[in-house]
Design a protein around this motif. Structure first.
Motif, mmCIF file in Angstrom:
data_model
loop_
_atom_site.group_PDB
_atom_site.id
_atom_site.type_symbol
_atom_site.label_atom_id
_atom_site.label_comp_id
_atom_site.label_asym_id
_atom_site.label_seq_id
_atom_site.Cartn_x
_atom_site.Cartn_y
_atom_site.Cartn_z
ATOM 1 N N LEU A 57 -6.879 -2.080 7.677
ATOM 2 C CA LEU A 57 -5.617 -2.048 6.806
ATOM 3 C C LEU A 57 -6.459 -1.691 5.698
ATOM 4 C CD1 LEU A 57 -2.757 -2.352 5.708
ATOM 5 C CD2 LEU A 57 -3.470 -4.648 5.193
ATOM 6 N N TYR A 58 -5.773 -0.188 4.966
ATOM 7 C CA TYR A 58 -6.556 0.070 3.221
ATOM 8 C C TYR A 58 -5.714 -0.226 2.065
ATOM 9 C CZ TYR A 58 -9.188 2.588 6.850
ATOM 10 O OH TYR A 58 -10.108 2.496 8.153
ATOM 11 N N ASP A 59 -5.374 -0.930 1.756
ATOM 12 C CA ASP A 59 -4.736 -1.234 0.455
ATOM 13 C C ASP A 59 -5.336 -0.224 -0.738
ATOM 14 O OD1 ASP A 59 -2.977 -3.224 1.451
ATOM 15 O OD2 ASP A 59 -4.737 -4.616 1.962
ATOM 16 N N GLY A 60 -3.845 0.152 -1.978
ATOM 17 C CA GLY A 60 -3.632 0.889 -2.638
ATOM 18 C C GLY A 60 -5.073 2.577 -2.392
ATOM 19 N N ARG A 61 -4.271 2.558 -3.360
ATOM 20 C CA ARG A 61 -4.345 4.084 -2.978
ATOM 21 C C ARG A 61 -6.304 4.626 -3.274
ATOM 22 N NH1 ARG A 61 -0.572 7.815 -8.041
ATOM 23 N NH2 ARG A 61 1.649 7.745 -6.291
ATOM 24 N N ALA A 62 -6.811 4.044 -4.053
ATOM 25 C CA ALA A 62 -8.154 3.788 -3.990
ATOM 26 C C ALA A 62 -8.719 3.843 -2.592
ATOM 27 C CB ALA A 62 -8.662 3.396 -5.169
ATOM 28 N N SER A 63 -8.390 2.816 -1.785
ATOM 29 C CA SER A 63 -8.906 2.912 -0.371
ATOM 30 C C SER A 63 -8.324 3.456 0.333
ATOM 31 C CB SER A 63 -8.260 1.452 -0.085
ATOM 32 O OG SER A 63 -8.257 0.964 1.302
ATOM 33 N N ILE A 64 -6.824 4.255 0.774
ATOM 34 C CA ILE A 64 -6.357 5.466 1.158
ATOM 35 C C ILE A 64 -7.039 6.313 1.017
ATOM 36 C CG2 ILE A 64 -4.162 6.492 1.607
ATOM 37 C CD1 ILE A 64 -2.419 4.085 0.905
ATOM 38 N N ARG A 65 -7.838 6.423 -0.623
ATOM 39 C CA ARG A 65 -7.955 8.032 -0.239
ATOM 40 C C ARG A 65 -9.827 7.704 0.463
ATOM 41 N NH1 ARG A 65 -8.349 11.980 -3.882
ATOM 42 N NH2 ARG A 65 -7.050 11.952 -5.270
ATOM 43 N N ALA A 66 -10.487 7.100 -0.120
ATOM 44 C CA ALA A 66 -11.873 6.822 0.622
ATOM 45 C C ALA A 66 -11.813 7.044 2.610
ATOM 46 C CB ALA A 66 -12.280 4.981 0.408
ATOM 47 N N TRP A 67 -10.350 6.314 2.615
ATOM 48 C CA TRP A 67 -10.242 6.509 4.237
ATOM 49 C C TRP A 67 -9.984 7.892 4.905
ATOM 50 C CZ3 TRP A 67 -4.787 7.694 5.445
ATOM 51 C CH2 TRP A 67 -4.416 7.683 6.975
ATOM 52 N N ARG A 68 -8.893 8.702 3.950
ATOM 53 C CA ARG A 68 -8.721 9.623 4.657
ATOM 54 C C ARG A 68 -10.070 10.300 3.823
ATOM 55 N NH1 ARG A 68 -7.524 13.798 7.295
ATOM 56 N NH2 ARG A 68 -6.006 15.600 6.547
ATOM 57 N N GLN A 69 -10.243 10.641 2.836
ATOM 58 C CA GLN A 69 -12.234 11.202 2.992
ATOM 59 C C GLN A 69 -13.089 10.941 4.046
ATOM 60 O OE1 GLN A 69 -12.992 13.333 -0.203
ATOM 61 N NE2 GLN A 69 -13.902 14.331 1.875
ATOM 62 N N LYS A 70 -13.286 9.482 4.959
ATOM 63 C CA LYS A 70 -13.941 10.052 5.541
ATOM 64 C C LYS A 70 -13.193 10.340 6.992
ATOM 65 C CE LYS A 70 -16.386 5.571 8.225
ATOM 66 N NZ LYS A 70 -16.183 3.793 8.506
ATOM 67 N N THR A 71 -11.869 10.596 7.135
ATOM 68 C CA THR A 71 -10.994 11.030 8.601
ATOM 69 C C THR A 71 -12.025 12.439 8.799
ATOM 70 O OG1 THR A 71 -9.990 9.137 8.481
ATOM 71 C CG2 THR A 71 -9.207 11.765 9.178
ATOM 72 N N MET A 72 -11.678 13.396 7.389
ATOM 73 C CA MET A 72 -11.298 14.027 7.152
ATOM 74 C C MET A 72 -13.048 15.036 6.645
ATOM 75 S SD MET A 72 -9.153 15.013 3.382
ATOM 76 C CE MET A 72 -10.088 17.000 3.026
ATOM 77 N N ASP A 73 -14.057 13.745 6.784
ATOM 78 C CA ASP A 73 -15.484 14.004 6.822
ATOM 79 C C ASP A 73 -15.858 14.230 8.570
ATOM 80 O OD1 ASP A 73 -15.820 14.003 3.914
ATOM 81 O OD2 ASP A 73 -16.784 12.146 3.868
ATOM 82 N N ALA A 74 -15.481 13.573 9.081
ATOM 83 C CA ALA A 74 -15.199 13.016 10.559
ATOM 84 C C ALA A 74 -15.130 13.983 11.548
ATOM 85 C CB ALA A 74 -15.282 11.840 11.083
ATOM 86 N N TYR A 75 -13.907 14.099 11.154
ATOM 87 C CA TYR A 75 -13.246 15.332 11.242
ATOM 88 C C TYR A 75 -12.424 16.808 10.997
ATOM 89 C CZ TYR A 75 -13.888 10.981 15.162
ATOM 90 O OH TYR A 75 -14.446 9.762 15.325
#
Length: 127
Positions: A57-75
């Motif tokens: 679970l990712y709460d708030g824009r900062a956490s969502i940004r970090a999740w998306r950045q990690k996904t973009m870096d991996a795939y």
């Protein structure tokens, strides 16, 4: 988001071709994924939004940004809405074909969006 294809279907069998009408914020969400635009992606979410993906679970824009950045870096991948089903309230279930450089590609995932003030307030992604 309109997913209109050329008559040959762009590789998709004719019976699977369809136009998908999405609320504006969801159109922007999928466009941001496909454009790999992190700022536009995060701008689709309310300040207090949450995302549930892969048992996290990712709460708030900062956490969502970090999740998306990690996904973009991996795939590298694209996400194409196949079908949208309005749910109760301001919720939408969007069947989405995700294709990219990850194991098991392509895959169809269910994105359940709950909108709040014309932004994504909650997103739950499941197989």
């Amino acid at each position: 988001m309109r997913s209109d294809r050329e008559p040959d279907g762009g590789g998709v069998p004719q019976e699977e071709q369809m136009a998908v009408d999405l609320p504006d914020v969801l159109d922007r969400y999928f466009r941001a994924i496909n454009d790999r635009d992190l700022d536009a992606f995060v701008a689709c979410f309310a300040d207090t939004a949450s995302v549930a993906d892969e048992d996290r679970l990712y709460d708030g824009r900062a956490s969502i940004r970090a999740w998306r950045q990690k996904t973009m870096d991996a795939y590298s991948y694209t996400a194409e809405p196949v079908r949208v089903t309005p749910q109760a309230g301001d919720s939408y279930l969007v069947l989405t074909r995700v294709s990219g450089d990850f194991p098991g590609s392509p895959i169809e995932l269910r994105y359940r969006f709950t909108l709040r003030d014309d932004l994504v307030g909650a997103l739950d992604i499941r197989p």
